[in-house]
Design a protein around this motif. Structure first.
Motif, mmCIF file in Angstrom:
data_model
loop_
_atom_site.group_PDB
_atom_site.id
_atom_site.type_symbol
_atom_site.label_atom_id
_atom_site.label_comp_id
_atom_site.label_asym_id
_atom_site.label_seq_id
_atom_site.Cartn_x
_atom_site.Cartn_y
_atom_site.Cartn_z
ATOM 1 N N ARG A 102 74.953 56.212 91.692
ATOM 2 C CA ARG A 102 74.478 55.184 92.636
ATOM 3 C C ARG A 102 73.264 55.720 93.413
ATOM 4 N N PHE A 103 73.377 56.951 93.864
ATOM 5 C CA PHE A 103 72.299 57.561 94.650
ATOM 6 C C PHE A 103 71.029 57.718 93.800
ATOM 7 N N ARG A 104 71.222 58.098 92.555
ATOM 8 C CA ARG A 104 70.077 58.313 91.658
ATOM 9 C C ARG A 104 69.368 56.991 91.353
ATOM 10 N N ILE A 105 70.164 55.985 91.020
ATOM 11 C CA ILE A 105 69.580 54.675 90.699
ATOM 12 C C ILE A 105 68.877 54.092 91.922
ATOM 13 N N GLY A 132 67.124 55.651 93.911
ATOM 14 C CA GLY A 132 65.847 56.330 94.182
ATOM 15 C C GLY A 132 65.973 57.719 94.774
ATOM 16 N N GLY A 133 67.200 58.229 94.913
ATOM 17 C CA GLY A 133 67.386 59.589 95.444
ATOM 18 C C GLY A 133 66.673 60.608 94.577
ATOM 19 N N LYS A 134 66.305 61.739 95.187
ATOM 20 C CA LYS A 134 65.533 62.760 94.450
ATOM 21 C C LYS A 134 66.380 63.954 94.009
ATOM 22 N N GLY A 135 67.456 64.206 94.762
ATOM 23 C CA GLY A 135 68.276 65.348 94.398
ATOM 24 C C GLY A 135 69.397 65.514 95.397
ATOM 25 N N LEU A 136 70.359 66.384 95.074
ATOM 26 C CA LEU A 136 71.441 66.583 96.018
ATOM 27 C C LEU A 136 72.028 67.973 95.957
ATOM 28 N N ASN A 137 72.696 68.297 97.061
ATOM 29 C CA ASN A 137 73.520 69.498 97.113
ATOM 30 C C ASN A 137 74.974 69.073 96.984
ATOM 31 N N ILE A 138 75.745 70.002 96.437
ATOM 32 C CA ILE A 138 77.147 69.706 96.180
ATOM 33 C C ILE A 138 77.985 70.801 96.809
ATOM 34 N N PHE A 145 66.784 65.684 90.186
ATOM 35 C CA PHE A 145 66.469 64.547 89.317
ATOM 36 C C PHE A 145 65.027 64.719 88.857
ATOM 37 N N GLN A 146 64.861 64.997 87.571
ATOM 38 C CA GLN A 146 63.527 65.341 87.053
ATOM 39 C C GLN A 146 62.741 64.080 86.676
ATOM 40 N N ASP A 147 61.424 64.256 86.567
ATOM 41 C CA ASP A 147 60.542 63.112 86.323
ATOM 42 C C ASP A 147 60.869 62.392 85.012
ATOM 43 N N ASP A 148 61.373 63.140 84.014
ATOM 44 C CA ASP A 148 61.680 62.495 82.725
ATOM 45 C C ASP A 148 63.042 61.794 82.738
ATOM 46 N N GLY A 149 63.678 61.747 83.918
ATOM 47 C CA GLY A 149 64.958 61.038 84.033
ATOM 48 C C GLY A 149 66.170 61.930 83.816
ATOM 49 N N SER A 150 65.956 63.169 83.364
ATOM 50 C CA SER A 150 67.110 64.056 83.148
ATOM 51 C C SER A 150 67.509 64.748 84.457
ATOM 52 N N VAL A 151 68.729 65.284 84.447
ATOM 53 C CA VAL A 151 69.271 65.901 85.663
ATOM 54 C C VAL A 151 69.479 67.394 85.404
ATOM 55 N N LEU A 152 68.825 68.221 86.218
ATOM 56 C CA LEU A 152 68.955 69.673 86.086
ATOM 57 C C LEU A 152 69.950 70.190 87.120
ATOM 58 N N GLY A 153 70.912 71.010 86.667
ATOM 59 C CA GLY A 153 71.894 71.604 87.583
ATOM 60 C C GLY A 153 71.558 73.063 87.840
ATOM 61 N N ALA A 154 71.554 73.452 89.113
ATOM 62 C CA ALA A 154 71.263 74.844 89.484
ATOM 63 C C ALA A 154 72.368 75.358 90.398
ATOM 64 N N ASN A 155 72.454 76.663 90.500
ATOM 65 C CA ASN A 155 73.395 77.245 91.461
ATOM 66 C C ASN A 155 72.635 78.257 92.304
ATOM 67 N N THR A 156 72.474 77.965 93.585
ATOM 68 C CA THR A 156 71.677 78.825 94.464
ATOM 69 C C THR A 156 72.556 79.689 95.378
ATOM 70 N N ASP A 157 73.886 79.598 95.222
ATOM 71 C CA ASP A 157 74.790 80.350 96.105
ATOM 72 C C ASP A 157 74.605 81.862 95.973
ATOM 73 N N GLY A 158 74.505 82.325 94.723
ATOM 74 C CA GLY A 158 74.401 83.762 94.491
ATOM 75 C C GLY A 158 73.090 84.320 95.028
ATOM 76 N N ILE A 159 72.015 83.562 94.806
ATOM 77 C CA ILE A 159 70.704 83.981 95.337
ATOM 78 C C ILE A 159 70.794 84.008 96.860
ATOM 79 N N GLY A 160 71.529 83.030 97.410
ATOM 80 C CA GLY A 160 71.676 82.933 98.866
ATOM 81 C C GLY A 160 72.349 84.159 99.457
ATOM 82 N N ILE A 161 73.450 84.589 98.870
ATOM 83 C CA ILE A 161 74.164 85.732 99.470
ATOM 84 C C ILE A 161 73.365 87.020 99.278
ATOM 85 N N VAL A 162 72.736 87.168 98.114
ATOM 86 C CA VAL A 162 71.974 88.407 97.866
ATOM 87 C C VAL A 162 70.784 88.495 98.828
ATOM 88 N N ARG A 163 70.076 87.388 99.037
ATOM 89 C CA ARG A 163 68.943 87.414 99.981
ATOM 90 C C ARG A 163 69.420 87.714 101.396
#
Ligand code: ATR
Length: 272
Positions: A50-53, A55-61, A91-109
């Protein structure tokens, strides 16, 4: 037009993510609006769709949807794929959805840059083997500790995780009693025990002299694990606020291509 982002979870009312991202946006002059959304346990995909349709750009989970997000993504970053959990969707320009995990980078930094806790050749004890623990293993091993030992209430999960990541460094797993005679330079709590005000039943003596402790949970009052650490004379007894801000900064960077300053936001949140 203002770009919209959300954080979804259940519960979500106390999330600091909207505050953090709003600070980042002001600081970097990005035109975004970031809010939180409470999602029913069984309705993650519908809510994201619903959020993507709309017009949302991305989210944290956040808890308990990081694994749902992992399944929802069309593509995964290498870190997210191995973590088995996703905390950022793009939400990428070609309509696909990329999943990332930034938690590990967060704790190390947070450990290295904010607290000068170096991990190279250190003995690290990671308490817990759930999604939170899983998300930080690869980035921790990338810092070349001499040992990463996972201890968990359910022993089989710790052993399995150690096996899953054994190609990346010296990693072992066992139960809490498995650490009775070992000493660690850094103990990281990734169990949900803090939420219940408990500390995992680990030996009084497993913190090496000069060692530090890090609770991935964040709370205004000291968490049970931070209290435990202070009582045992840890050099640093830290909670997860810095990790929260650093993982947010990495997500912001993935969405906007700009890396915000985190120190000023840490100070702002701490002084609220
Ligand atoms: P998360 O995704 O937040 O990590 P999770 O997958 O439910 O949540 O994992 C919670 C972790 O906290 C697990 O390692 C769990 O141990 P089990 O695998 O044995 O369930 C741990 N945990 C929860 N409550 C605990 C407690 N009171 N004492 C010790 N460990 C606890």
């Amino acid at each position: 037009m203002t770009d919209r982002y959300i954080v979804v979870g259940n519960p979500i009312a106390h999330s600091k993510s909207p505050l953090i991202h709003t600070q980042f946006a002001q600081q970097t002059q990005q035109d975004i609006y970031y809010s939180s959304l409470l999602v029913d346990i069984d309705h993650f995909s519908e809510a994201v769709e619903r959020f993507r349709i709309g017009g949302g750009k991305g989210l944290n989970i956040t808890v308990p949807f990081k694994i749902d997000a992992w399944h929802y993504a069309d593509e995964l970053t290498d870190l997210a794929r191995r973590a088995g959990a996703v905390n950022t969707l793009i939400f990428q320009d070609d309509g696909s959805v990329l999943g990332a995990n930034t938690d590990g980078i967060g704790i190390v930094r947070d450990l290295i840059y904010n607290h000068a806790i170096h991990l190279d050749q250190q003995r690290i004890l990671l308490l817990g083997a759930g999604g939170a623990a899983q998300g930080v293993i690869q980035p921790l091993l990338a810092e070349n500790p001499s040992l990463l030992h996972i201890a968990n209430r359910t022993v089989s999960k710790a052993v399995q995780l150690a096996d899953d990541f054994s190609d990346l460094g010296n990693i072992t797993g066992g139960g809490f009693e498995s650490i009775a005679t070992q000493k660690f330079d850094l103990i990281i709590n990734a169990t949900a025990a803090s939420l219940q005000g408990h500390v995992p039943p680990i030996s009084e003596h497993c913190l090496a002299s000069g060692g530090s402790c890090y609770d991935m949970m964040y709370s205004v009052e000291d968490t049970a694990f931070v209290t435990w650490a202070k009582q045992r004379g840890a050099v640093k007894s830290l909670d997860g606020l810095g990790m929260l801000i650093e993982q947010a900064a990495e997500a912001f960077y993935l969405w906007r291509g700009i890396r915000p300053d985190t120190a000023s936001v840490f100070e702002y949140i701490e002084n609220l």
